[in-house]
Design a protein around this motif. Structure first.
Motif, short mmCIF file in Angstrom:
data_model
loop_
_atom_site.label_atom_id
_atom_site.label_comp_id
_atom_site.label_asym_id
_atom_site.label_seq_id
_atom_site.Cartn_x
_atom_site.Cartn_y
_atom_site.Cartn_z
N UNK A 40 -1.02 -1.06 -4.47
CA UNK A 40 -2.13 -0.13 -4.45
C UNK A 40 -1.52 1.24 -4.29
N UNK A 41 -1.55 2.03 -5.35
CA UNK A 41 -0.70 3.21 -5.45
C UNK A 41 -1.52 4.48 -5.63
N UNK A 42 -1.29 5.45 -4.74
CA UNK A 42 -1.88 6.78 -4.89
C UNK A 42 -1.14 7.52 -6.00
N UNK A 43 -1.76 8.55 -6.56
CA UNK A 43 -1.11 9.32 -7.62
C UNK A 43 -0.49 10.60 -7.08
N UNK A 49 3.53 -0.99 4.02
CA UNK A 49 2.75 0.25 3.91
C UNK A 49 3.75 1.40 3.80
N UNK A 50 3.60 2.20 2.74
CA UNK A 50 4.52 3.31 2.50
C UNK A 50 3.74 4.60 2.34
N UNK A 60 -5.22 5.86 4.02
CA UNK A 60 -4.37 4.69 4.24
C UNK A 60 -5.05 3.71 5.20
N UNK A 61 -5.59 4.24 6.30
CA UNK A 61 -6.25 3.39 7.28
C UNK A 61 -7.51 2.75 6.70
N UNK A 88 0.85 -1.19 0.00
CA UNK A 88 0.00 0.00 0.00
C UNK A 88 0.89 1.24 0.00
N UNK A 89 0.67 2.12 -0.98
CA UNK A 89 1.44 3.36 -1.08
C UNK A 89 0.45 4.51 -1.07
N UNK A 90 0.34 5.19 0.07
CA UNK A 90 -0.68 6.23 0.26
C UNK A 90 -0.19 7.25 1.28
N UNK A 91 -0.21 8.52 0.92
CA UNK A 91 0.33 9.54 1.81
C UNK A 91 -0.69 10.10 2.80
#
Length: 237
Positions: free
Chosen positions: A55-58, A35-36, A17-18, A9-12
Protein backbone atom coordinates in the motif's frame (compact mmCIF):
# COMPACT_ATOMS: atom_id res chain seq x y z
CA UNK A 1 -8.79 -18.29 2.28
CA UNK A 2 -6.49 -19.29 5.16
CA UNK A 3 -3.36 -17.66 3.84
CA UNK A 4 -2.82 -14.05 4.83
CA UNK A 5 -1.77 -11.39 2.31
CA UNK A 6 1.55 -10.06 3.57
CA UNK A 7 1.11 -6.30 3.27
CA UNK A 8 3.71 -3.53 3.47
CA UNK A 9 2.43 -0.03 4.29
CA UNK A 10 4.50 2.82 2.84
CA UNK A 11 3.18 6.19 4.03
CA UNK A 12 5.02 9.29 5.22
CA UNK A 13 2.11 11.06 6.97
CA UNK A 14 1.63 9.81 10.56
CA UNK A 15 -2.16 10.35 10.68
CA UNK A 16 -2.73 8.70 7.30
CA UNK A 17 -0.45 5.84 8.33
CA UNK A 18 -2.33 5.23 11.57
CA UNK A 19 -5.69 5.44 9.82
CA UNK A 20 -4.58 2.88 7.22
CA UNK A 21 -3.31 0.50 9.92
CA UNK A 22 -6.60 0.84 11.80
CA UNK A 23 -8.52 -0.10 8.64
CA UNK A 24 -6.26 -3.06 7.93
CA UNK A 25 -6.93 -4.50 11.40
CA UNK A 26 -10.56 -4.87 10.31
CA UNK A 27 -9.63 -6.96 7.24
CA UNK A 28 -8.96 -10.46 8.48
CA UNK A 29 -6.95 -11.68 5.49
CA UNK A 30 -4.53 -8.72 5.57
CA UNK A 31 -1.32 -9.25 7.53
CA UNK A 32 0.75 -6.08 7.99
CA UNK A 33 4.36 -7.28 7.88
CA UNK A 34 6.02 -3.86 7.81
CA UNK A 35 5.46 -0.13 8.00
CA UNK A 36 7.76 2.33 6.23
CA UNK A 37 7.83 6.12 6.10
CA UNK A 38 9.43 6.45 2.67
CA UNK A 39 10.48 4.52 -0.44
CA UNK A 40 14.08 3.99 0.70
CA UNK A 41 12.93 2.26 3.87
CA UNK A 42 10.54 0.17 1.78
CA UNK A 43 13.33 -0.77 -0.61
CA UNK A 44 15.43 -2.02 2.29
CA UNK A 45 12.51 -4.00 3.69
CA UNK A 46 11.69 -5.61 0.34
CA UNK A 47 15.28 -6.80 0.06
CA UNK A 48 15.00 -8.74 3.31
CA UNK A 49 11.34 -9.63 3.81
CA UNK A 50 8.55 -11.40 1.93
CA UNK A 51 5.84 -8.98 0.75
CA UNK A 52 2.76 -9.87 -1.30
CA UNK A 53 1.32 -6.38 -1.57
CA UNK A 54 2.37 -2.77 -1.02
CA UNK A 55 0.00 0.00 0.00
CA UNK A 56 2.07 2.84 -1.38
CA UNK A 57 1.76 6.62 -1.07
CA UNK A 58 2.87 8.71 -4.06
CA UNK A 59 4.06 12.07 -2.74
CA UNK A 60 6.82 11.23 -0.27
CA UNK A 61 10.19 12.82 0.56
CA UNK A 62 13.37 11.65 -1.20
CA UNK A 63 11.52 9.52 -3.79
CA UNK A 64 7.92 9.41 -4.98
CA UNK A 65 5.93 6.21 -5.08
CA UNK A 66 5.87 6.38 -8.87
CA UNK A 67 9.66 6.72 -9.05
CA UNK A 68 9.93 3.82 -6.63
CA UNK A 69 7.77 1.54 -8.78
CA UNK A 70 9.75 2.50 -11.90
CA UNK A 71 12.98 1.45 -10.16
CA UNK A 72 11.86 -2.21 -10.24
CA UNK A 73 12.14 -4.47 -13.24
CA UNK A 74 9.37 -6.62 -11.74
CA UNK A 75 7.65 -4.51 -9.10
CA UNK A 76 5.52 -6.11 -6.40
CA UNK A 77 1.75 -5.85 -6.47
CA UNK A 78 0.76 -2.28 -5.55
CA UNK A 79 -2.28 -0.33 -4.40
CA UNK A 80 -1.63 3.41 -4.50
CA UNK A 81 -3.00 5.45 -1.58
CA UNK A 82 -2.67 9.16 -2.32
CA UNK A 83 -4.27 12.57 -1.92
CA UNK A 84 -3.59 13.39 -5.58
CA UNK A 85 -6.16 12.10 -8.12
CA UNK A 86 -4.22 13.53 -11.08
CA UNK A 87 -1.76 10.60 -11.01
CA UNK A 88 -4.47 7.98 -11.62
CA UNK A 89 -3.77 7.58 -15.34
CA UNK A 90 -0.05 7.08 -14.79
CA UNK A 91 -0.79 4.68 -11.97
CA UNK A 92 -2.86 2.41 -14.17
CA UNK A 93 -0.23 2.57 -16.91
CA UNK A 94 2.18 1.16 -14.32
CA UNK A 95 -0.26 -1.74 -13.79
CA UNK A 96 -1.06 -0.96 -10.17
CA UNK A 97 -3.88 -3.06 -8.76
CA UNK A 98 -5.94 -0.09 -7.57
CA UNK A 99 -5.75 3.66 -6.91
CA UNK A 100 -7.28 5.05 -3.72
CA UNK A 101 -7.68 8.80 -3.23
CA UNK A 102 -7.49 10.02 0.38
CA UNK A 103 -9.55 10.30 2.40
CA UNK A 104 -11.20 6.99 1.52
CA UNK A 105 -13.59 4.90 3.65
CA UNK A 106 -12.93 1.39 4.89
CA UNK A 107 -15.29 -0.06 2.27
CA UNK A 108 -13.12 1.39 -0.54
CA UNK A 109 -9.98 -0.15 0.91
CA UNK A 110 -11.81 -3.45 1.39
CA UNK A 111 -12.78 -3.43 -2.29
CA UNK A 112 -9.13 -2.96 -3.29
CA UNK A 113 -7.96 -5.63 -0.86
CA UNK A 114 -10.57 -8.04 -2.22
CA UNK A 115 -9.00 -7.55 -5.65
CA UNK A 116 -5.67 -8.61 -4.19
CA UNK A 117 -7.29 -11.63 -2.53
CA UNK A 118 -8.77 -12.73 -5.88
CA UNK A 119 -5.31 -12.42 -7.42
CA UNK A 120 -3.71 -14.61 -4.78
CA UNK A 121 -6.52 -17.17 -4.85
CA UNK A 122 -5.95 -17.63 -8.57
CA UNK A 123 -2.20 -17.84 -8.08
CA UNK A 124 -2.52 -20.46 -5.34
CA UNK A 125 -4.77 -22.57 -7.56
CA UNK A 126 -2.12 -22.50 -10.26
CA UNK A 127 -4.18 -20.20 -12.46
CA UNK A 128 -2.32 -17.28 -13.98
CA UNK A 129 -4.42 -14.12 -13.58
CA UNK A 130 -5.09 -12.44 -16.88
CA UNK A 131 -3.11 -9.27 -17.48
CA UNK A 132 -5.38 -6.62 -18.84
CA UNK A 133 -3.57 -5.00 -21.76
CA UNK A 134 -4.72 -1.49 -22.49
CA UNK A 135 -3.88 2.11 -23.29
CA UNK A 136 -5.63 5.44 -22.80
CA UNK A 137 -6.84 8.03 -25.32
CA UNK A 138 -8.18 11.49 -24.62
CA UNK A 139 -11.84 12.16 -25.44
CA UNK A 140 -12.97 15.73 -24.82
CA UNK A 141 -11.94 16.44 -21.22
CA UNK A 142 -11.55 12.85 -20.06
CA UNK A 143 -9.40 9.80 -20.77
CA UNK A 144 -10.92 6.57 -22.07
CA UNK A 145 -9.39 3.19 -21.32
CA UNK A 146 -9.03 1.04 -24.46
CA UNK A 147 -8.51 -2.69 -23.90
CA UNK A 148 -6.65 -4.33 -26.77
CA UNK A 149 -8.77 -7.48 -26.76
CA UNK A 150 -11.97 -5.45 -27.20
CA UNK A 151 -10.86 -3.45 -30.25
CA UNK A 152 -12.42 -4.58 -33.55
CA UNK A 153 -11.06 -1.94 -35.92
CA UNK A 154 -9.97 1.68 -36.10
CA UNK A 155 -11.38 4.07 -38.66
CA UNK A 156 -9.45 7.21 -39.58
CA UNK A 157 -11.28 10.45 -40.34
CA UNK A 158 -9.85 13.88 -41.26
CA UNK A 159 -8.50 15.03 -37.91
CA UNK A 160 -9.55 12.22 -35.60
CA UNK A 161 -10.08 8.46 -35.42
CA UNK A 162 -13.00 6.28 -34.37
CA UNK A 163 -12.04 3.23 -32.32
CA UNK A 164 -14.69 0.55 -32.76
CA UNK A 165 -14.75 -1.85 -29.80
CA UNK A 166 -17.03 -4.73 -28.90
CA UNK A 167 -19.17 -2.44 -26.73
CA UNK A 168 -18.93 1.08 -28.20
CA UNK A 169 -17.30 3.60 -30.51
CA UNK A 170 -14.72 6.03 -29.13
CA UNK A 171 -13.78 9.21 -30.99
CA UNK A 172 -10.40 10.78 -30.25
CA UNK A 173 -8.04 13.37 -31.72
CA UNK A 174 -4.97 11.33 -32.62
CA UNK A 175 -3.08 10.54 -35.81
CA UNK A 176 -3.54 7.07 -37.28
CA UNK A 177 0.22 6.58 -37.29
CA UNK A 178 0.46 7.37 -33.57
CA UNK A 179 -2.43 5.07 -32.72
CA UNK A 180 -0.96 2.30 -34.86
CA UNK A 181 2.19 2.52 -32.73
CA UNK A 182 0.17 1.76 -29.58
CA UNK A 183 -1.30 -1.48 -30.96
CA UNK A 184 0.56 -4.84 -30.91
CA UNK A 185 1.83 -5.41 -34.46
CA UNK A 186 1.23 -9.17 -34.24
CA UNK A 187 -2.47 -8.64 -33.46
CA UNK A 188 -3.40 -5.60 -35.57
CA UNK A 189 -2.72 -4.75 -39.21
CA UNK A 190 -3.04 -1.57 -41.25
CA UNK A 191 -5.16 -2.61 -44.25
CA UNK A 192 -5.89 0.82 -45.71
CA UNK A 193 -4.80 4.41 -45.11
CA UNK A 194 -8.04 4.82 -43.14
CA UNK A 195 -8.33 1.43 -41.40
CA UNK A 196 -6.48 -0.68 -38.85
CA UNK A 197 -8.12 -4.00 -37.97
CA UNK A 198 -7.78 -6.63 -35.27
CA UNK A 199 -6.72 -9.82 -37.05
CA UNK A 200 -8.78 -12.07 -34.78
CA UNK A 201 -11.94 -9.99 -35.45
CA UNK A 202 -11.95 -10.74 -39.20
CA UNK A 203 -14.75 -13.17 -40.02
CA UNK A 204 -14.34 -13.41 -43.81
CA UNK A 205 -12.72 -11.98 -46.93
CA UNK A 206 -15.10 -10.63 -49.56
CA UNK A 207 -13.21 -9.68 -52.71
CA UNK A 208 -11.22 -6.59 -51.81
CA UNK A 209 -12.91 -6.23 -48.43
CA UNK A 210 -12.44 -7.74 -45.00
CA UNK A 211 -15.63 -8.41 -43.04
CA UNK A 212 -15.79 -7.60 -39.32
CA UNK A 213 -19.12 -7.92 -37.46
CA UNK A 214 -21.01 -7.48 -40.72
CA UNK A 215 -19.10 -4.37 -41.80
CA UNK A 216 -16.94 -4.38 -44.92
CA UNK A 217 -13.47 -2.91 -44.45
CA UNK A 218 -11.61 -2.08 -47.69
CA UNK A 219 -8.10 -3.37 -48.32
CA UNK A 220 -5.79 -1.11 -50.30
CA UNK A 221 -4.69 -2.62 -53.61
CA UNK A 222 -1.00 -2.20 -52.75
CA UNK A 223 -1.34 -3.84 -49.35
CA UNK A 224 -3.67 -6.69 -50.33
CA UNK A 225 -1.00 -9.35 -51.10
CA UNK A 226 0.80 -8.62 -47.82
CA UNK A 227 -2.49 -8.62 -45.88
CA UNK A 228 -3.63 -11.93 -47.34
CA UNK A 229 -0.27 -13.50 -46.56
CA UNK A 230 -0.52 -12.38 -42.93
CA UNK A 231 -4.13 -13.58 -42.61
CA UNK A 232 -3.53 -16.95 -44.20
CA UNK A 233 -0.42 -17.47 -42.08
CA UNK A 234 -2.50 -16.76 -38.96
CA UNK A 235 -5.23 -19.11 -40.13
CA UNK A 236 -2.67 -21.86 -40.70
CA UNK A 237 -1.42 -21.47 -37.14
Amino acid sequence: MNEKIKTLVVEDEPLAREGLLTYLKEIDFAEVVGVCENALQANEYLASGVVDLMLLDIQMPKMTGIEFIKSFKNPPLVIFTTAYPNFALLGYELDVLDYLVKPFPLERLLKAMNKSREFFLLRNKGVQPSTERFFFVKCDQRYEKIIFDEVLFVEGMENYVVIHTVAKKIITLIRMKDLEGKLPSNEFIRVHKSYIVAIKAITSIDGNDLVITGKNIPMSREKKPEILEVLLRNKAN
